[in-house]
Scaffold this motif. Structure first.
Motif, mmCIF file in Angstrom:
data_model
loop_
_atom_site.group_PDB
_atom_site.id
_atom_site.type_symbol
_atom_site.label_atom_id
_atom_site.label_comp_id
_atom_site.label_asym_id
_atom_site.label_seq_id
_atom_site.Cartn_x
_atom_site.Cartn_y
_atom_site.Cartn_z
ATOM 1 N N TYR A 289 0.826 -1.210 0.000
ATOM 2 C CA TYR A 289 0.000 0.000 0.000
ATOM 3 C C TYR A 289 0.858 1.257 0.000
ATOM 4 O O TYR A 289 0.549 2.235 -0.692
ATOM 5 C CB TYR A 289 -0.940 0.016 1.213
ATOM 6 C CG TYR A 289 -2.237 -0.733 0.976
ATOM 7 C CD1 TYR A 289 -3.324 -0.105 0.388
ATOM 8 C CD2 TYR A 289 -2.368 -2.069 1.337
ATOM 9 C CE1 TYR A 289 -4.513 -0.786 0.164
ATOM 10 C CE2 TYR A 289 -3.556 -2.768 1.121
ATOM 11 C CZ TYR A 289 -4.631 -2.121 0.536
ATOM 12 O OH TYR A 289 -5.799 -2.798 0.306
ATOM 13 N N LEU A 290 1.933 1.247 0.792
ATOM 14 C CA LEU A 290 2.810 2.416 0.883
ATOM 15 C C LEU A 290 3.461 2.695 -0.472
ATOM 16 O O LEU A 290 3.538 3.849 -0.902
ATOM 17 C CB LEU A 290 3.885 2.194 1.953
ATOM 18 C CG LEU A 290 4.708 3.419 2.364
ATOM 19 C CD1 LEU A 290 3.816 4.536 2.873
ATOM 20 C CD2 LEU A 290 5.733 3.032 3.423
ATOM 21 N N HIS A 291 3.895 1.647 -1.120
ATOM 22 C CA HIS A 291 4.504 1.785 -2.449
ATOM 23 C C HIS A 291 3.507 2.388 -3.433
ATOM 24 O O HIS A 291 3.835 3.315 -4.195
ATOM 25 C CB HIS A 291 4.976 0.410 -2.935
ATOM 26 C CG HIS A 291 5.645 0.438 -4.270
ATOM 27 N ND1 HIS A 291 6.884 1.005 -4.467
ATOM 28 C CD2 HIS A 291 5.242 -0.023 -5.498
ATOM 29 C CE1 HIS A 291 7.217 0.904 -5.753
ATOM 30 N NE2 HIS A 291 6.246 0.275 -6.389
ATOM 31 N N GLN A 292 2.280 1.877 -3.418
ATOM 32 C CA GLN A 292 1.244 2.382 -4.325
ATOM 33 C C GLN A 292 0.895 3.837 -4.017
ATOM 34 O O GLN A 292 0.708 4.649 -4.928
ATOM 35 C CB GLN A 292 -0.006 1.508 -4.219
ATOM 36 C CG GLN A 292 0.180 0.098 -4.776
ATOM 37 C CD GLN A 292 -0.977 -0.823 -4.445
ATOM 38 O OE1 GLN A 292 -2.067 -0.368 -4.120
ATOM 39 N NE2 GLN A 292 -0.743 -2.132 -4.525
ATOM 40 N N ILE A 293 0.802 4.157 -2.719
ATOM 41 C CA ILE A 293 0.462 5.522 -2.306
ATOM 42 C C ILE A 293 1.537 6.504 -2.763
ATOM 43 O O ILE A 293 1.230 7.597 -3.251
ATOM 44 C CB ILE A 293 0.263 5.594 -0.773
ATOM 45 C CG1 ILE A 293 -1.053 4.910 -0.389
ATOM 46 C CG2 ILE A 293 0.252 7.047 -0.293
ATOM 47 C CD1 ILE A 293 -1.205 4.648 1.087
ATOM 48 N N ILE A 294 2.807 6.116 -2.612
ATOM 49 C CA ILE A 294 3.912 6.994 -3.035
ATOM 50 C C ILE A 294 3.859 7.249 -4.535
ATOM 51 O O ILE A 294 4.047 8.385 -4.995
ATOM 52 C CB ILE A 294 5.276 6.387 -2.626
ATOM 53 C CG1 ILE A 294 5.447 6.469 -1.099
ATOM 54 C CG2 ILE A 294 6.426 7.122 -3.319
ATOM 55 C CD1 ILE A 294 6.657 5.733 -0.573
ATOM 56 N N ILE A 295 3.565 6.198 -5.312
ATOM 57 C CA ILE A 295 3.456 6.352 -6.770
ATOM 58 C C ILE A 295 2.321 7.312 -7.124
ATOM 59 O O ILE A 295 2.489 8.214 -7.956
ATOM 60 C CB ILE A 295 3.242 4.982 -7.453
ATOM 61 C CG1 ILE A 295 4.521 4.146 -7.370
ATOM 62 C CG2 ILE A 295 2.842 5.170 -8.924
ATOM 63 C CD1 ILE A 295 4.362 2.721 -7.846
ATOM 64 N N VAL A 296 1.153 7.130 -6.485
ATOM 65 C CA VAL A 296 -0.001 8.007 -6.728
ATOM 66 C C VAL A 296 0.351 9.454 -6.382
ATOM 67 O O VAL A 296 0.052 10.385 -7.151
ATOM 68 C CB VAL A 296 -1.233 7.541 -5.920
ATOM 69 C CG1 VAL A 296 -2.335 8.597 -5.970
ATOM 70 C CG2 VAL A 296 -1.749 6.214 -6.449
ATOM 71 N N ILE A 297 1.003 9.661 -5.224
ATOM 72 C CA ILE A 297 1.389 11.013 -4.795
ATOM 73 C C ILE A 297 2.336 11.652 -5.813
ATOM 74 O O ILE A 297 2.163 12.821 -6.185
ATOM 75 C CB ILE A 297 2.041 10.980 -3.397
ATOM 76 C CG1 ILE A 297 0.969 10.723 -2.329
ATOM 77 C CG2 ILE A 297 2.774 12.289 -3.099
ATOM 78 C CD1 ILE A 297 1.525 10.510 -0.932
ATOM 79 N N LEU A 298 3.321 10.894 -6.287
ATOM 80 C CA LEU A 298 4.284 11.424 -7.262
ATOM 81 C C LEU A 298 3.599 11.785 -8.578
ATOM 82 O O LEU A 298 3.924 12.820 -9.186
ATOM 83 C CB LEU A 298 5.405 10.412 -7.500
ATOM 84 C CG LEU A 298 6.368 10.198 -6.328
ATOM 85 C CD1 LEU A 298 7.366 9.084 -6.651
ATOM 86 C CD2 LEU A 298 7.112 11.484 -5.975
ATOM 87 N N VAL A 299 2.646 10.952 -9.003
ATOM 88 C CA VAL A 299 1.904 11.247 -10.237
ATOM 89 C C VAL A 299 1.084 12.524 -10.065
ATOM 90 O O VAL A 299 1.073 13.397 -10.949
ATOM 91 C CB VAL A 299 0.986 10.063 -10.622
ATOM 92 C CG1 VAL A 299 0.028 10.468 -11.745
ATOM 93 C CG2 VAL A 299 1.815 8.862 -11.061
#
Length: 200
Positions: A173-183
């Motif tokens: 989840y943390l990995h996915q959240i970081i990707i979403v935030i960066l996008v």
């Protein structure tokens, strides 16, 4: 060595409670001992799930610690940063002209840079330094630091609250959240750039 540090952080949070969260996030937000904020806020969120802490006070303590740590960097940059960079900047390929460009950029875009910087891993510990060098307005700096740190503290605390000790799920989840935030940051930065260019 790293596991020992993380275990120390978790035990400190458990023993000192909200004050422990504040101190650890102060240290994390400054560049004294950079370490992932996840090792503080996720376990604190889990303690809130178990009823040992209050989730809102956990988040508030994390935000305040992050803000005060950022202010520490900000004032350090104001007091020492420019003198040191002018004196030793050539050794790290930073010339006085580069420093002036950084200062000019932060005077124009400091608010958005500070806000987004607080959401990006690694960058969040150091974004306060150029803000201090540029002598960014303190009220604006504090506001955008608080907003950016607040979003990150909420994300981490609720990950711990809902996922508890499930390390694999937390990592995913943390990995996915970081990707979403960066996008989101990339898209928002592009929109901001187009609007700024249009105004200019």
């Amino acid at each position: 060595m790293l596991n020992e540090i993380i275990n120390f952080i978790v035990s400190t949070v458990g023993s000192l409670g909200y004050f422990g969260i504040f101190i650890m996030m102060f240290i994390e937000s400054s560049f004294i001992i950079p370490f992932p904020s996840e090792v503080v806020m996720i376990p604190a969120g889990y303690l809130a799930y178990k009823g040992e802490m209050n989730i809102f006070l956990v988040i508030l303590s994390g935000i305040l610690g992050s803000l005060f740590g950022a202010l520490f960097n900000y004032y350090l940059a104001i007091k020492l940063g420019r003198k040191l960079l002018i004196k030793y900047g050539n050794y790290v390929f930073i010339k006085e002209e580069t420093l002036e460009k950084i200062e000019k950029f932060f005077k124009e875009h400091g608010h958005i840079s500070t806000f987004f910087g607080r959401l990006i891993p690694v960058v969040r510990q150091y974004i306060s330094l150029p803000a201090g060098l540029a002598k960014m307005n303190l009220a604006k700096f504090s506001l955008y630091t608080t907003l950016g740190a607040g979003i990150w503290m909420i994300v981490l605390a609720y990950l711990g609250y809902f996922l508890g000790e499930n390390q694999e799920l937390i990592k995913d989840y943390l990995h996915q959240i970081i990707i979403v935030i960066l996008v989101v940051i990339l898209i928002s930065s592009y929109i901001y750039y187009k609007r700024f260019k249009k105004k200019a």
